[in-house]
Scaffold this motif. Sequence first.
Motif: not given
Length: 610
Positions: A346-360
């Motif tokens: 699994x990969x977790x990355x921050x996005x421009x929004x503090x309320x959203x995370x990109x999960x791969x």
Amino acid sequence: MKSMNIRNIAIIAHVDHGKTTLVDAMLRQSGTFRANQNVVERVMDSNDLERERGITILSKNTAVNWLDTKINIVDTPGHADFGGEVERVLKMVDGVLLIVDSFEGPMPQTRFVLRKALELKLVPIVVINKIDRPDARPAEVVDEVLDLFIELGADDEQLDFPVIYASARDGLAGMEPDQLTHSFEPLFKVVLEHIPAPSVDVEAPLQLLVTTLDYDDYVGKIVIGRIVRGKVRQGESITLIKRDGSFERAKIGKVYTYEGLKRIDVPEAEAGEIVALTGLTTANIGETVADASNPEALPVIEVDEPTLTMNFIVNNSPFAGLEGEFVTSRKLRERLYKEIETNVSLRVEETDSADSFKVSGRGELHLSILIENMRREGYELQVSKPEVIYKTVDGEKCEPIEYLICDIPETSMGTVIELLGKRKAEMVNMTHISQTQMRVEFKVPARGLIGFRGDFLTETRGEGIMSHVFHGYEPFKGEIPGRSRGVLIAFETGEATTYGLHSAQERGITFIEPGTKVYEGMIVGESNREQDIEVNVARKKHVTNMRSSNAEEALRLEKAKIFTLEQALEYIDDDELVEITPKSIRLRKKYLDKNARVRYAKSLASNSAK
């Protein structure tokens, strides 16, 4: 020096070919359980989700004793989505039991897990399971397995594999399909003869690769791995070599080995043994537990890259916080970053929004299992449509390709081939597996399989079986048409009524039942047309003094189509989200307000025109 009284093996197979049932039988027949002990079926599937779905998600360790030899057994997942688990645990063993269904033969995940085992030069034993099936075809299946070994580049020693025939459910095994005994003795005998004992140096400085992490409420984090060399002792000071090469001093608490389903507290363990250690609170998967005075790192575990990504978003619907315990971005962030400590694929990355995370992750199942676990733990969240991860290779845009195998009735073949043709699939092979059943193999873009399972089951009337595994990256195959119909969108917030749903069903298929609470912008059904349609499912019938002859007749509703989590993820479009709470799965538009949706559609149209 060899540790002669230990064998370390992994059980590998395609989904539902009987791995966990075989381990059950080995535990029972080795005397691990008392004769009168009440033991549940598939005892190794300890997780609720594993029991419900009948699949193994997390690898498990156990051990049996046979003729004074300890056999450490690791039960591995069959789904390619959990390939990270498979790759790690294969580092702990010297051989594998490859289990193949006596009718289905080698399937996509068989290919996936076997390739990993052969690359690591592990010694294989083939078990043809479910030999009691009326449609069993053991001779052909053995030939197919041999062809697969050759195709995957097995060396001469690996090609000389022994074959055991078994019915794990009934506890039968034998060297010939028509000479089975009511005992697993033939299997245990072959394991002792063919799987090599670990080749180890007990006197060398300690080395152990962290392959699995567990957690216990009393002792905290538990590190699991195989001792490559040296010894490990309770209370010993060690050096933890991190993935980046840095050193960290730590002290081992307890040392456990495995016996049946229990962990046994031991003062020390030697190289070749699979152990569980406490006290190493900062250890992570892929790191090396090494001798304090002479630390040497082992190669870090390399895992296949994720192929699918989606956004995990804080729930901001009108019903946010009503059903879940954990609803803030801080809680969501903590949970996702805790997951990647043990879920190496699994990969977790921050996005421009503090309320959203990109999960791969490795696939839809990989991500949906995480989401399902989170909702059961009390989390509320929203997720976007899954998207494939593209790569640029030699300046060309490439996409992940899946190898798909479909077992279908011959009468459905034309329809299935046509469906996959629209999804840019390329047929690779087609064979008869019975008088009425065909096996058709394809290479298909991963994005072409999103939403395909529902259509496949419909067209094969539920008789088709499909499974797929990651094949590799290939040049972009072109555009694939998406969902052909629009959705029915709730016009206002309220509670769905029979009268309102009856009116909505004139426009399409509904996804909810009477009494369901809805909000403006929530998706309540599928439209008959290409366009989205707003409907008022909360509308009540006006009461008047007039009575008609059929006024008292109850309105008859068509059965609502209720989505599972996976079906919801496959169904949604780019401008839609799935809202997930401990009690509900709701489909909604990203923009709940009608005017905002109109503006979004206009901006898309203007961008595509440029």
